[in-house]
Design a protein around this motif. Structure first.
Motif, PDB file in Angstrom:
ATOM      1  N   PRO A   1       0.825  -1.219   0.000  1.00 32.65           N
ATOM      2  CA  PRO A   1       0.000   0.000   0.000  1.00 32.65           C
ATOM      3  C   PRO A   1       0.850   1.256   0.000  1.00 32.65           C
ATOM      4  CG  PRO A   1       0.203  -0.843   2.219  1.00 32.65           C
ATOM      5  CD  PRO A   1       0.907  -1.840   1.336  1.00 32.65           C
ATOM      6  N   GLU A   2       0.207   2.366  -0.276  1.00 31.42           N
ATOM      7  CA  GLU A   2       0.852   3.660  -0.097  1.00 31.42           C
ATOM      8  C   GLU A   2       1.210   3.815   1.371  1.00 31.42           C
ATOM      9  OE1 GLU A   2      -0.214   8.444  -0.456  1.00 31.42           O
ATOM     10  OE2 GLU A   2      -1.647   6.915  -1.154  1.00 31.42           O
ATOM     11  N   GLY A   3       2.344   4.429   1.648  1.00 26.88           N
ATOM     12  CA  GLY A   3       2.755   4.612   3.041  1.00 26.88           C
ATOM     13  C   GLY A   3       4.159   5.158   3.119  1.00 26.88           C
ATOM     14  N   ALA A   4       4.957   4.602   4.022  1.00 20.42           N
ATOM     15  CA  ALA A   4       6.351   5.011   4.175  1.00 20.42           C
ATOM     16  C   ALA A   4       7.226   3.779   4.077  1.00 20.42           C
ATOM     17  CB  ALA A   4       6.563   5.717   5.509  1.00 20.42           C
ATOM     18  N   THR A   5       8.426   3.967   3.560  1.00 19.98           N
ATOM     19  CA  THR A   5       9.352   2.860   3.373  1.00 19.98           C
ATOM     20  C   THR A   5      10.733   3.290   3.848  1.00 19.98           C
ATOM     21  OG1 THR A   5       8.102   2.099   1.442  1.00 19.98           O
ATOM     22  CG2 THR A   5      10.348   1.259   1.676  1.00 19.98           C
ATOM     23  N   MET A   6      11.450   2.354   4.453  1.00 15.53           N
ATOM     24  CA  MET A   6      12.832   2.600   4.876  1.00 15.53           C
ATOM     25  C   MET A   6      13.796   2.028   3.844  1.00 15.53           C
ATOM     26  SD  MET A   6      12.948   1.871   8.955  1.00 15.53           S
ATOM     27  CE  MET A   6      11.881   2.740  10.102  1.00 15.53           C
ATOM     28  N   PHE A   7      14.861   2.797   3.577  1.00 16.92           N
ATOM     29  CA  PHE A   7      15.875   2.387   2.623  1.00 16.92           C
ATOM     30  C   PHE A   7      17.275   2.510   3.248  1.00 16.92           C
ATOM     31  CE2 PHE A   7      12.337   4.072   0.177  1.00 16.92           C
ATOM     32  CZ  PHE A   7      12.194   3.175  -0.874  1.00 16.92           C
ATOM     33  N   PHE A   8      18.151   1.573   2.902  1.00 15.04           N
ATOM     34  CA  PHE A   8      19.577   1.754   3.153  1.00 15.04           C
ATOM     35  C   PHE A   8      20.130   2.680   2.077  1.00 15.04           C
ATOM     36  CE2 PHE A   8      19.258  -2.563   5.124  1.00 15.04           C
ATOM     37  CZ  PHE A   8      19.794  -2.246   6.366  1.00 15.04           C
ATOM     38  N   VAL A   9      20.890   3.686   2.494  1.00 15.99           N
ATOM     39  CA  VAL A   9      21.584   4.553   1.548  1.00 15.99           C
ATOM     40  C   VAL A   9      23.028   4.680   2.020  1.00 15.99           C
ATOM     41  CG1 VAL A   9      21.710   6.823   0.468  1.00 15.99           C
ATOM     42  CG2 VAL A   9      19.472   5.854   1.057  1.00 15.99           C
ATOM     43  N   ASP A  10      23.962   4.173   1.234  1.00 18.75           N
ATOM     44  CA  ASP A  10      25.366   4.297   1.589  1.00 18.75           C
ATOM     45  C   ASP A  10      25.794   5.757   1.540  1.00 18.75           C
ATOM     46  OD1 ASP A  10      25.594   1.549   1.892  1.00 18.75           O
ATOM     47  OD2 ASP A  10      26.177   1.242  -0.204  1.00 18.75           O
ATOM     48  N   ALA A  11      26.680   6.149   2.439  1.00 23.47           N
ATOM     49  CA  ALA A  11      27.087   7.554   2.523  1.00 23.47           C
ATOM     50  C   ALA A  11      27.816   8.020   1.272  1.00 23.47           C
ATOM     51  CB  ALA A  11      27.974   7.761   3.751  1.00 23.47           C
ATOM     52  N   ASP A  12      28.400   7.089   0.515  1.00 23.88           N
ATOM     53  CA  ASP A  12      29.105   7.491  -0.700  1.00 23.88           C
ATOM     54  C   ASP A  12      28.208   7.494  -1.926  1.00 23.88           C
ATOM     55  OD1 ASP A  12      28.782   4.782  -1.053  1.00 23.88           O
ATOM     56  OD2 ASP A  12      30.927   4.322  -1.260  1.00 23.88           O
ATOM     57  N   ASN A  13      26.911   7.291  -1.738  1.00 25.30           N
ATOM     58  CA  ASN A  13      25.973   7.393  -2.848  1.00 25.30           C
ATOM     59  C   ASN A  13      25.977   8.839  -3.347  1.00 25.30           C
ATOM     60  OD1 ASN A  13      23.413   7.838  -4.288  1.00 25.30           O
ATOM     61  ND2 ASN A  13      22.826   5.813  -3.559  1.00 25.30           N
ATOM     62  N   PRO A  14      26.168   9.075  -4.657  1.00 23.01           N
ATOM     63  CA  PRO A  14      26.249  10.458  -5.150  1.00 23.01           C
ATOM     64  C   PRO A  14      24.971  11.259  -4.970  1.00 23.01           C
ATOM     65  CG  PRO A  14      26.166   8.892  -6.986  1.00 23.01           C
ATOM     66  CD  PRO A  14      26.363   8.086  -5.737  1.00 23.01           C
ATOM     67  N   GLY A  15      23.866  10.583  -4.674  1.00 24.81           N
ATOM     68  CA  GLY A  15      22.609  11.300  -4.499  1.00 24.81           C
ATOM     69  C   GLY A  15      22.335  11.767  -3.093  1.00 24.81           C
ATOM     70  N   VAL A  16      23.239  11.495  -2.149  1.00 23.24           N
ATOM     71  CA  VAL A  16      23.042  11.949  -0.773  1.00 23.24           C
ATOM     72  C   VAL A  16      24.142  12.935  -0.404  1.00 23.24           C
ATOM     73  CG1 VAL A  16      24.332  10.011   0.236  1.00 23.24           C
ATOM     74  CG2 VAL A  16      22.658  11.231   1.626  1.00 23.24           C
ATOM     75  N   ARG A  17      23.760  13.990   0.305  1.00 23.21           N
ATOM     76  CA  ARG A  17      24.717  15.023   0.695  1.00 23.21           C
ATOM     77  C   ARG A  17      24.450  15.458   2.128  1.00 23.21           C
ATOM     78  NH1 ARG A  17      24.444  20.640   0.560  1.00 23.21           N
ATOM     79  NH2 ARG A  17      22.471  20.567  -0.620  1.00 23.21           N
ATOM     80  N   VAL A  18      25.498  15.408   2.942  1.00 21.65           N
ATOM     81  CA  VAL A  18      25.407  15.915   4.313  1.00 21.65           C
ATOM     82  C   VAL A  18      25.680  17.410   4.271  1.00 21.65           C
ATOM     83  CG1 VAL A  18      26.300  15.777   6.655  1.00 21.65           C
ATOM     84  CG2 VAL A  18      26.139  13.703   5.254  1.00 21.65           C
ATOM     85  N   GLY A  19      24.727  18.187   4.758  1.00 15.05           N
ATOM     86  CA  GLY A  19      24.804  19.634   4.619  1.00 15.05           C
ATOM     87  C   GLY A  19      25.259  20.358   5.873  1.00 15.05           C
ATOM     88  N   GLU A  20      24.672  21.511   6.088  1.00 18.40           N
ATOM     89  CA  GLU A  20      25.103  22.413   7.143  1.00 18.40           C
ATOM     90  C   GLU A  20      24.794  21.846   8.529  1.00 18.40           C
ATOM     91  OE1 GLU A  20      21.072  23.953   5.583  1.00 18.40           O
ATOM     92  OE2 GLU A  20      22.816  22.802   4.886  1.00 18.40           O
ATOM     93  N   PRO A  21      25.644  22.161   9.512  1.00 24.68           N
ATOM     94  CA  PRO A  21      25.434  21.638  10.868  1.00 24.68           C
ATOM     95  C   PRO A  21      24.319  22.378  11.589  1.00 24.68           C
ATOM     96  CG  PRO A  21      27.307  23.122  10.865  1.00 24.68           C
ATOM     97  CD  PRO A  21      26.862  22.986   9.423  1.00 24.68           C
ATOM     98  N   ILE A  22      23.784  21.730  12.609  1.00 23.22           N
ATOM     99  CA  ILE A  22      22.883  22.367  13.559  1.00 23.22           C
ATOM    100  C   ILE A  22      23.596  22.327  14.897  1.00 23.22           C
ATOM    101  CG2 ILE A  22      20.656  22.208  14.749  1.00 23.22           C
ATOM    102  CD1 ILE A  22      19.508  20.927  12.228  1.00 23.22           C
TER     103      ILE A  22
END
Length: 417
Positions: free
Chosen positions: A186-207
């Motif tokens: 069904p429609e809903g939410a899904t969890m995914f593994f994403v490796d940190a070196d995946n080019p589509g993920v970026r760690v941005g500015e700190p809080i």
């Protein structure tokens, strides 16, 4: 720490070993108040803990831990929490600890080998990416706006996350994304593994926050057309919120365990001070005002410990009921721990707010606990709704209406007359 007789000899022996390791190796390596433990020093201590068999005690033996059941975590996590860096050294600190617990229950065997085993061995770090900027998911997970679409045999993830603890040092992320209906899911939410070196993920500015014990900060994280294979799906598509509950129930409680350990240490510091400090012609611990503060600390600590123990057992016996009780524990213990450490600062006077003692830093460390993993107010909202719902069901089922009996008029045959 009291009431260890309720635990098995093996757990008691493990508690003593953790206690010794914390005092002999971790406490001497603690950074000064306001400073952070350097990554190389943390790894050195982790390696030492691994050599003693004290790493990731909550993980199954099959995947590299000690296989300690949840009901026995409280005494062990409190011993680790005697030092603010103890849980990180023993690999039972958020977010890794909660991620390990969830993966042990939800991930498939291939995923456990790839992600859980190195995480349990202390070789990598992880992050749980769910919280979003307003109006996205925060206290209300149903507000989730980040999304994933299945296209050309891959999932494409897009979204902006914030307050993602540990992100700067994470080797992989567990990303929560809203997904449309997919196949039989069904429609809903899904969890995914994403490796940190995946080019589509970026760690941005700190809080920038007042706490320092969660290594890797709490920055923004961006997923921009981030592509992952179907093998990256954790569990089943559309069941992410369900898995989040599997993770969050125990994770709230382990926060309580760790910080209660620090509250115990704070009271030890204050008691030592009260034993030596003389004021108005007497030792501080003999003065009524100090005794009031000390007694209230003892009451808060022992009440918190009892509630944590009960909740841990309930989570094992009835996971859904345990989650409800974990909300109560999280509210009470987060407030109680803060009260304890604040009183200890007060007992120690000027030194309590200086860097001559670690107490004011401890207060900074535990203050966010009243917000992290659901604010006190959010949990109270849920607690009140559950209480009202429970009572309505009892009345509908014909349970004795003791609550309103006194409001009904009585007649001669009524025992209340």
């Amino acid at each position: 720490m009291n009431a260890h007789s309720t635990h098995t000899p093996n757990v008691e022996q493990l508690r003593r070993r953790i206690r010794s390791f914390v005092r002999e190796q971790i406490i001497p390596a603690e950074p000064r108040p306001g400073e952070t433990l350097q990554p190389e020093e943390l790894q050195r201590l982790k390696d030492a803990a691994a050599g003693e068999g004290l790493l990731s005690v909550h993980v199954s033996e099959e995947h590299g831990g000690a296989g300690v059941p949840l009901r026995d975590w409280p005494v062990l996590f409190q011993e680790a929490g005697h030092s603010p860096i103890g849980p990180a050294v023993l690999n039972i600190m958020a977010p890794d600890e909660g991620n390990m617990h969830m993966l042990s229950l939800v991930a498939n065997e291939e995923q456990k080998e790839r992600y859980l085993r190195p995480l349990a061995a202390g070789q990598v770090r992880s992050s749980f990416a769910m919280t979003e900027p307003h109006p996205g998911a925060g206290s209300d997970p149903n507000s989730l706006t980040s999304s994933a679409e299945f296209s050309d045999g891959q999932w494409v993830l897009n979204g902006h996350k914030r307050f993602i603890s540990g992100a700067y040092e994470a080797s992989f992320f567990i990303a929560m994304m809203r997904t449309p209906a997919h196949g039989d899911s069904p429609e809903g939410a899904t969890m995914f593994f994403v490796d940190a070196d995946n080019p589509g993920v970026r760690v941005g500015e700190p809080i920038h926050t007042v706490d320092t014990t969660i290594a890797g900060g709490h920055p923004h994280v961006y997923f921009d057309d981030c592509k992952v294979d179907s093998s990256a799906v954790i569990g089943a598509v559309g069941r992410g919120f369900e898995y989040a509950q599997v993770r969050l129930g125990p994770a709230r409680l382990t926060h309580c365990m760790r910080w209660l350990g620090l509250a115990r240490r704070s009271l030890d510091i204050a008691l030592d001070r009260a034993e030596k400090r003389e004021i108005f012609g007497d030792k501080l611990y003999r003065l009524g005002l100090a005794q009031e503060l000390i007694a209230q600390c003892e009451i808060d600590i022992e009440t918190s410990a009892a509630l944590i123990e009960k909740t841990a057992r309930k989570l094992e016996e009835d996971e859904a009921a345990g989650r409800s009780l974990s909300s109560i524990a999280k509210v009470y213990v987060s407030e109680a721990v803060y009260r304890v450490i604040d009183r200890c600062v007060q007992i120690c006077g000027g030194d309590g707010v200086s860097d001559g003692l670690p107490l004011i830093q401890y207060l900074n460390e535990v203050r966010p606990f009243r917000i992290y993993d659901g604010s006190t107010e959010t949990h109270k909202f849920a607690i009140a709704r559950r209480a009202s719902s429970r009572r309505r069901k009892e009345v509908q089922a014909g349970a004795p209406d003791q609550g309103t009996a006194a409001l009904r008029p009585c007649d001669g045959d009524d025992s209340r007359c």
